[in-house]
Design a protein around this motif. Structure first.
Motif, PDB file in Angstrom:
ATOM      1  N   THR A   1      -6.899   2.754  -4.626  1.00  0.00           N
ATOM      2  CA  THR A   1      -8.249   2.195  -4.718  1.00  0.00           C
ATOM      3  C   THR A   1      -8.316   0.807  -4.101  1.00  0.00           C
ATOM      4  OG1 THR A   1      -8.686   3.461  -6.733  1.00  0.00           O
ATOM      5  CG2 THR A   1     -10.107   1.579  -6.291  1.00  0.00           C
ATOM      6  N   ASP A   2      -7.307  -0.025  -4.373  1.00  0.00           N
ATOM      7  CA  ASP A   2      -7.280  -1.368  -3.796  1.00  0.00           C
ATOM      8  C   ASP A   2      -7.231  -1.310  -2.273  1.00  0.00           C
ATOM      9  OD1 ASP A   2      -7.404  -2.464  -6.280  1.00  0.00           O
ATOM     10  OD2 ASP A   2      -5.273  -2.989  -6.411  1.00  0.00           O
TER      11      ASP A   2
ATOM     12  N   HIS B   1     -10.712  -0.417  -1.036  1.00  0.00           N
ATOM     13  CA  HIS B   1     -11.613  -1.565  -1.138  1.00  0.00           C
ATOM     14  C   HIS B   1     -11.330  -2.581  -0.029  1.00  0.00           C
ATOM     15  CE1 HIS B   1     -13.291   0.050  -4.626  1.00  0.00           C
ATOM     16  NE2 HIS B   1     -12.573  -0.550  -5.563  1.00  0.00           N
TER      17      HIS B   1
ATOM     18  N   ARG C   1     -12.781  -1.433   3.163  1.00  0.00           N
ATOM     19  CA  ARG C   1     -14.238  -1.603   3.170  1.00  0.00           C
ATOM     20  C   ARG C   1     -14.607  -3.021   3.595  1.00  0.00           C
ATOM     21  NH1 ARG C   1     -16.574   2.749   0.605  1.00  0.00           N
ATOM     22  NH2 ARG C   1     -15.350   3.779  -1.035  1.00  0.00           N
ATOM     23  N   LEU C   2     -13.950  -3.989   2.989  1.00  0.00           N
ATOM     24  CA  LEU C   2     -14.253  -5.385   3.291  1.00  0.00           C
ATOM     25  C   LEU C   2     -13.888  -5.735   4.733  1.00  0.00           C
ATOM     26  CD1 LEU C   2     -13.040  -7.008  -0.052  1.00  0.00           C
ATOM     27  CD2 LEU C   2     -15.402  -6.755   0.720  1.00  0.00           C
TER      28      LEU C   2
ATOM     29  N   GLU D   1     -21.807   1.268   1.989  1.00  0.00           N
ATOM     30  CA  GLU D   1     -20.578   0.932   1.271  1.00  0.00           C
ATOM     31  C   GLU D   1     -20.860   0.762  -0.225  1.00  0.00           C
ATOM     32  OE1 GLU D   1     -17.768   1.214   2.394  1.00  0.00           O
ATOM     33  OE2 GLU D   1     -17.657   0.705   4.510  1.00  0.00           O
TER      34      GLU D   1
ATOM     35  N   VAL E   1     -18.876   2.607  -3.141  1.00  0.00           N
ATOM     36  CA  VAL E   1     -17.976   1.862  -4.035  1.00  0.00           C
ATOM     37  C   VAL E   1     -18.497   1.852  -5.474  1.00  0.00           C
ATOM     38  CG1 VAL E   1     -18.967  -0.464  -3.769  1.00  0.00           C
ATOM     39  CG2 VAL E   1     -16.528  -0.200  -4.162  1.00  0.00           C
TER      40      VAL E   1
ATOM     41  N   GLU F   1     -13.235  -4.421 -10.732  1.00  0.00           N
ATOM     42  CA  GLU F   1     -12.772  -4.633  -9.362  1.00  0.00           C
ATOM     43  C   GLU F   1     -13.780  -4.098  -8.351  1.00  0.00           C
ATOM     44  OE1 GLU F   1     -11.046  -3.332 -11.784  1.00  0.00           O
ATOM     45  OE2 GLU F   1      -9.436  -4.796 -12.133  1.00  0.00           O
ATOM     46  N   ALA F   2     -14.351  -2.934  -8.626  1.00  0.00           N
ATOM     47  CA  ALA F   2     -15.334  -2.348  -7.714  1.00  0.00           C
ATOM     48  C   ALA F   2     -16.606  -3.189  -7.672  1.00  0.00           C
ATOM     49  CB  ALA F   2     -15.655  -0.915  -8.130  1.00  0.00           C
ATOM     50  N   ARG F   3     -17.009  -3.731  -8.808  1.00  0.00           N
ATOM     51  CA  ARG F   3     -18.216  -4.560  -8.846  1.00  0.00           C
ATOM     52  C   ARG F   3     -18.008  -5.874  -8.100  1.00  0.00           C
ATOM     53  NH1 ARG F   3     -17.872  -2.971 -14.380  1.00  0.00           N
ATOM     54  NH2 ARG F   3     -17.734  -5.121 -15.128  1.00  0.00           N
TER      55      ARG F   3
ATOM     56  N   VAL G   1     -15.996  -6.171  -5.483  1.00  0.00           N
ATOM     57  CA  VAL G   1     -16.053  -5.787  -4.071  1.00  0.00           C
ATOM     58  C   VAL G   1     -17.505  -5.663  -3.626  1.00  0.00           C
ATOM     59  CG1 VAL G   1     -15.562  -3.930  -2.435  1.00  0.00           C
ATOM     60  CG2 VAL G   1     -13.797  -4.671  -4.027  1.00  0.00           C
ATOM     61  N   ALA G   2     -18.351  -5.092  -4.484  1.00  0.00           N
ATOM     62  CA  ALA G   2     -19.772  -4.960  -4.160  1.00  0.00           C
ATOM     63  C   ALA G   2     -20.407  -6.327  -3.928  1.00  0.00           C
ATOM     64  CB  ALA G   2     -20.491  -4.220  -5.286  1.00  0.00           C
TER      65      ALA G   2
END
Length: 251
Positions: free
Chosen positions: A116-117, A120, A123-124, A147, A151, A224-226, A228-229
């Protein structure tokens, strides 16, 4: 809050797989030692744990110990054990099953976190590369919208340029969600109802906001996902700022 199908299936497997294995091994109980039967049941526990979660693994360990007692120790078809060696084997089966199940579940969790990391991070990086190479901030906004849907596992996401109408729930840069100024317990309560705003802000300048629509009853993504968002929204804000799009107030 809706329970993921995978968790439901693995919990059911934790209860039923050891029962099925113990039942299949019944014809061999006079020719195979109880220790070997217990080892085979541990394999079932490990299999459930590898594909499930900690609860499913622990349930499988308890189920394996119970059905080992019921089908493979005298008196048969009873949860009473007469022989001391069988008692020790049943206890060891339970203890080893619990330990191995938790280790297997932990290993699976660590692998999932690592994957997952990496996703992410890609994505960034992908959004950053687009922001540097694209001449249109709209392209970056569209990329960030897609994205965010992935995510945060959203049903929909739209972007409003330079407006702050109403007071919908807000996803902040620190990953918390606020409703009417109060922090909403996302992990316990799930997403709040309605659209959730994620503001696109850079250098204190408000450029617009993403309005997020979660799937009804879905499990909110982890912190962590939030985070990244929030970083993705900041990249969209930076692209808009470079284009000189700034119709909103300072935040």
């Amino acid at each position: 809050m809706k329970i993921p199908l995978r968790d439901t299936v693995t919990v059911a497997a934790g209860a039923l797989a050891p029962f099925a294995a113990a039942l299949v091994l019944m014809p061999l109980r006079t020719s195979v030692t109880h220790t070997n039967v217990a080892l085979l049941l541990v394999v079932v526990v490990v299999a459930v744990s590898a594909f499930g979660n900690r609860f499913a693994g622990a349930l499988a360990a308890l189920s394996a110990a119970a059905w080992f007692d019921f089908f493979h120790t005298e008196p048969y078809q009873s949860f009473h054990i007469q022989d001391r060696a069988d008692i020790e084997t049943a206890v060891l089966l339970l203890v080893v099953g619990l330990i191995v199940s938790q280790l297997a579940a932990r290993g699976r969790t660590m692998k999932r976190v690592a994957v997952t990391d990496a996703i992410h991070l890609e994505r960034l990086h992908g959004t950053t590369r687009l922001a540097r190479s694209s001449t249109s901030s709209d392209d970056v906004v569209r990329r960030v919208r897609q994205e965010l849907i992935e995510v945060l596992e959203l049903r929909a996401c739209r972007f409003e340029y330079g407006t702050l109408i109403g007071r919908p729930p807000r996803l902040d840069p620190d990953g918390t969600v606020k409703v009417d100024g109060w922090i909403w317990d996302v992990e316990r309560q799930g997403w709040p109802e309605g659209e959730i705003e994620l503001r696109a802000i850079v250098h204190g300048r408000y450029q617009g906001r993403f309005l997020l629509t979660p799937e009804p009853g879905s499990v909110p993504p982890p912190l962590e996902a939030r985070l990244v968002a929030a970083d993705l929204a900041a990249q969209a804000a930076a692209a808009l700022d470079d284009d000189g799009v700034n119709a909103g107030p300072r935040s």
